[in-house]
Scaffold this motif. Sequence first.
Motif, PDB file in Angstrom:
ATOM      1  N   GLY A 106      73.807 -22.655 101.551  1.00 25.03           N
ATOM      2  CA  GLY A 106      73.061 -22.187 102.723  1.00 25.03           C
ATOM      3  C   GLY A 106      73.738 -21.008 103.394  1.00 25.03           C
ATOM      4  N   ILE A 107      75.046 -21.103 103.659  1.00 17.64           N
ATOM      5  CA  ILE A 107      75.743 -20.036 104.375  1.00 17.64           C
ATOM      6  C   ILE A 107      75.804 -18.772 103.533  1.00 17.64           C
ATOM      7  N   ALA A 108      75.775 -18.896 102.198  1.00 19.37           N
ATOM      8  CA  ALA A 108      75.809 -17.710 101.344  1.00 19.37           C
ATOM      9  C   ALA A 108      74.553 -16.870 101.494  1.00 19.37           C
ATOM     10  N   ALA A 109      73.438 -17.484 101.893  1.00 18.20           N
ATOM     11  CA  ALA A 109      72.192 -16.753 102.080  1.00 18.20           C
ATOM     12  C   ALA A 109      71.936 -16.399 103.543  1.00 18.20           C
ATOM     13  N   ALA A 110      72.853 -16.788 104.439  1.00 16.24           N
ATOM     14  CA  ALA A 110      72.582 -16.732 105.874  1.00 16.24           C
ATOM     15  C   ALA A 110      72.912 -15.379 106.486  1.00 16.24           C
ATOM     16  N   ASP A 111      72.233 -15.098 107.604  1.00 19.06           N
ATOM     17  CA  ASP A 111      72.552 -13.963 108.466  1.00 19.06           C
ATOM     18  C   ASP A 111      73.356 -14.393 109.682  1.00 19.06           C
ATOM     19  N   ALA A 112      73.209 -15.675 110.069  1.00 13.34           N
ATOM     20  CA  ALA A 112      73.815 -16.145 111.316  1.00 13.34           C
ATOM     21  C   ALA A 112      73.931 -17.656 111.267  1.00 13.34           C
ATOM     22  N   LEU A 113      74.596 -18.198 112.277  1.00  9.68           N
ATOM     23  CA  LEU A 113      74.642 -19.642 112.489  1.00  9.68           C
ATOM     24  C   LEU A 113      73.922 -19.957 113.787  1.00  9.68           C
ATOM     25  N   ALA A 114      73.011 -20.919 113.725  1.00 10.86           N
ATOM     26  CA  ALA A 114      72.326 -21.380 114.930  1.00 10.86           C
ATOM     27  C   ALA A 114      73.163 -22.464 115.592  1.00 10.86           C
ATOM     28  N   VAL A 115      73.326 -22.354 116.913  1.00 11.08           N
ATOM     29  CA  VAL A 115      74.083 -23.340 117.680  1.00 11.08           C
ATOM     30  C   VAL A 115      73.088 -24.366 118.207  1.00 11.08           C
ATOM     31  N   VAL A 116      73.007 -25.483 117.508  1.00  8.77           N
ATOM     32  CA  VAL A 116      72.024 -26.520 117.838  1.00  8.77           C
ATOM     33  C   VAL A 116      72.679 -27.539 118.765  1.00  8.77           C
ATOM     34  N   PRO A 117      72.141 -27.742 119.950  1.00  5.13           N
ATOM     35  CA  PRO A 117      72.782 -28.656 120.905  1.00  5.13           C
ATOM     36  C   PRO A 117      72.632 -30.109 120.482  1.00  5.13           C
ATOM     37  N   GLY A 153      71.317 -33.662 120.049  1.00  5.32           N
ATOM     38  CA  GLY A 153      69.932 -34.106 120.135  1.00  5.32           C
ATOM     39  C   GLY A 153      68.978 -33.264 119.321  1.00  5.32           C
ATOM     40  N   GLY A 154      69.400 -32.069 118.894  1.00  7.18           N
ATOM     41  CA  GLY A 154      68.543 -31.259 118.043  1.00  7.18           C
ATOM     42  C   GLY A 154      67.745 -30.222 118.795  1.00  7.18           C
ATOM     43  N   ALA A 155      66.918 -29.494 118.058  1.00 10.14           N
ATOM     44  CA  ALA A 155      66.089 -28.426 118.629  1.00 10.14           C
ATOM     45  C   ALA A 155      64.705 -28.497 118.002  1.00 10.14           C
ATOM     46  N   ARG A 156      63.700 -28.371 118.830  1.00  8.51           N
ATOM     47  CA  ARG A 156      62.321 -28.428 118.339  1.00  8.51           C
ATOM     48  C   ARG A 156      61.905 -27.077 117.759  1.00  8.51           C
ATOM     49  N   GLN A 157      60.807 -27.079 117.047  1.00  7.23           N
ATOM     50  CA  GLN A 157      60.257 -25.836 116.526  1.00  7.23           C
ATOM     51  C   GLN A 157      59.915 -24.900 117.692  1.00  7.23           C
ATOM     52  N   GLY A 158      60.305 -23.636 117.574  1.00  3.83           N
ATOM     53  CA  GLY A 158      60.037 -22.659 118.627  1.00  3.83           C
ATOM     54  C   GLY A 158      61.072 -22.627 119.722  1.00  3.83           C
ATOM     55  N   ALA A 159      62.049 -23.545 119.691  1.00  3.18           N
ATOM     56  CA  ALA A 159      63.070 -23.571 120.748  1.00  3.18           C
ATOM     57  C   ALA A 159      63.964 -22.335 120.642  1.00  3.18           C
ATOM     58  N   GLU A 160      64.219 -21.700 121.787  1.00  2.00           N
ATOM     59  CA  GLU A 160      65.152 -20.579 121.827  1.00  2.00           C
ATOM     60  C   GLU A 160      66.566 -21.127 121.608  1.00  2.00           C
ATOM     61  N   THR A 161      67.211 -20.641 120.570  1.00  2.00           N
ATOM     62  CA  THR A 161      68.494 -21.200 120.156  1.00  2.00           C
ATOM     63  C   THR A 161      69.533 -20.092 120.043  1.00  2.00           C
ATOM     64  N   GLU A 162      70.734 -20.338 120.563  1.00  2.44           N
ATOM     65  CA  GLU A 162      71.804 -19.347 120.489  1.00  2.44           C
ATOM     66  C   GLU A 162      72.184 -19.103 119.034  1.00  2.44           C
ATOM     67  N   LEU A 163      72.437 -17.837 118.705  1.00  5.92           N
ATOM     68  CA  LEU A 163      72.823 -17.461 117.353  1.00  5.92           C
ATOM     69  C   LEU A 163      74.177 -16.769 117.360  1.00  5.92           C
ATOM     70  N   LEU A 164      74.963 -17.038 116.322  1.00  5.82           N
ATOM     71  CA  LEU A 164      76.240 -16.368 116.106  1.00  5.82           C
ATOM     72  C   LEU A 164      76.113 -15.549 114.833  1.00  5.82           C
ATOM     73  N   ASP A 165      76.127 -14.220 114.966  1.00  2.00           N
ATOM     74  CA  ASP A 165      76.025 -13.367 113.788  1.00  2.00           C
ATOM     75  C   ASP A 165      77.244 -13.537 112.901  1.00  2.00           C
ATOM     76  N   LEU A 166      77.021 -13.541 111.598  1.00  6.67           N
ATOM     77  CA  LEU A 166      78.144 -13.456 110.674  1.00  6.67           C
ATOM     78  C   LEU A 166      78.676 -12.035 110.710  1.00  6.67           C
ATOM     79  N   PRO A 167      79.997 -11.844 110.608  1.00 10.11           N
ATOM     80  CA  PRO A 167      80.578 -10.534 110.937  1.00 10.11           C
ATOM     81  C   PRO A 167      80.060  -9.390 110.097  1.00 10.11           C
TER      82      PRO A 167
END
Length: 465
Positions: free
Chosen positions: A427-438, A440-454
Amino acid sequence: MTAPGLRDGAPAEDSDDLDVEEALALVREAKDDGTGPARDPRPAEPHRHAPADRHRATPWPQAREIAARAARATRAPRPATTSSAPRRTPLSVPLGDALGLVLAAPLDALSDLPSFDTSAMDGWAVAGPGPWTVREEGVLAGHAQPAPLTDGEAVRIATGARVPADTTAVLRTEHGRTDAQGRLHAPRDMVHGQDIRPRGQECRSGDQLLPVGTQITPAVLGLAAAAGYDTVTVVPRPRAEVLVLGDELLTEGLPREGLIRDALGPMLPPWLRALGAEVLAVRRIRDDAKALHKAITASTADLIVTTGGTAAGPHDHVHPTLERIGAELLVDGVKVRPGHPMLLARTRADQHLVGLPGNPLAAVSGLITLAEPLLRTLAARPAPEPYTLPLTEPVHGHPYDTRLVPVVLRGDRAVPLHYNGPAMLRGIAAADALAVVPPGGARQGAETELLDLPWTTAGIGVCFT
């Protein structure tokens, strides 16, 4: 279209299982808090994780703050006149070696820029109103000061060439025409100073061009060169050493006879370079407490990164070694999945150790959580601006912990990737970023913080220098 790494119908829940090191870390917590065997690290189903009030690990946001503060603690008190004063001695480096580093001294103009009046265009330097008589010789860039012009006189001039004294303006090549007598005419009125770059237009000698703390980009290198610099004073690149632990690791060939390929040895050094570190060495150490002790105490790096051995198994020597050398344990486990049994310790006043779990994606989580903020602070880089995007589908969450989930970016949305278990890199090999999921999880459409891969923001050729 299915994004790279997505598996149709793949259950999200199976990615949240405890790996061996996480389970052992929970056992370690039970021993450390005095409850011993009576405390079962696996509460009743449906959740096989310790309740939050019995969980000694540090919350994920707080762990990142601790890592950044730990690096600041190795710095000298800030003088009132500067925004950043690294304790490590600033270096003067050639421009060719400065890309990605941070200015430790202001970039002040060494002279006026430009240092003389120059032509902004190819054409003719003219004096007074036209038509003009054209001199035979022209003026080229890099030549000595040409003779002054008199009214009614013009001379061919190249872009960047010194403008003769008493020049009124520069007439562009495409705007000028000559008559049968060889006189130069302008088909339109000209403004005094037109297409001339006057001396000091960009800056005057002594002007501050860029302040302390500016990260050196290709454009900064260009500005420094234009301003006359051969070297710049920078915050030194943090030095890192990687210790890959384990008897079960192969460095080549296919997995065999209970042995597995080492994925972290090839992956961590370039990742650390992308985070701004100079990697001094990658050492492979067997599951031997004496060898680990020797490697840690002999290291001259600012940051030691270990892989595996952070839990409480019979061959997990990181905690006992840190205790033996009197290290200060700043973070001992983080409420994040994957990667829970990561740690941060201060081994000396000017040296830290980040202990990563042995599973590959869990190790990536540890890099992002602890190594990135520590290295960023040591290098005096600014923190990236946080941003969010909506998720294209719901993401299963851990009941108590943050989850870091690989995603690809598609327009203004983030697509979660499967194959995101602690031991998986697909998964990470194909990724652009990591989503920071709080929790309890995150629903579809939820605004979620992203950490760009360098490398997704800078480009591989830039970030790995």
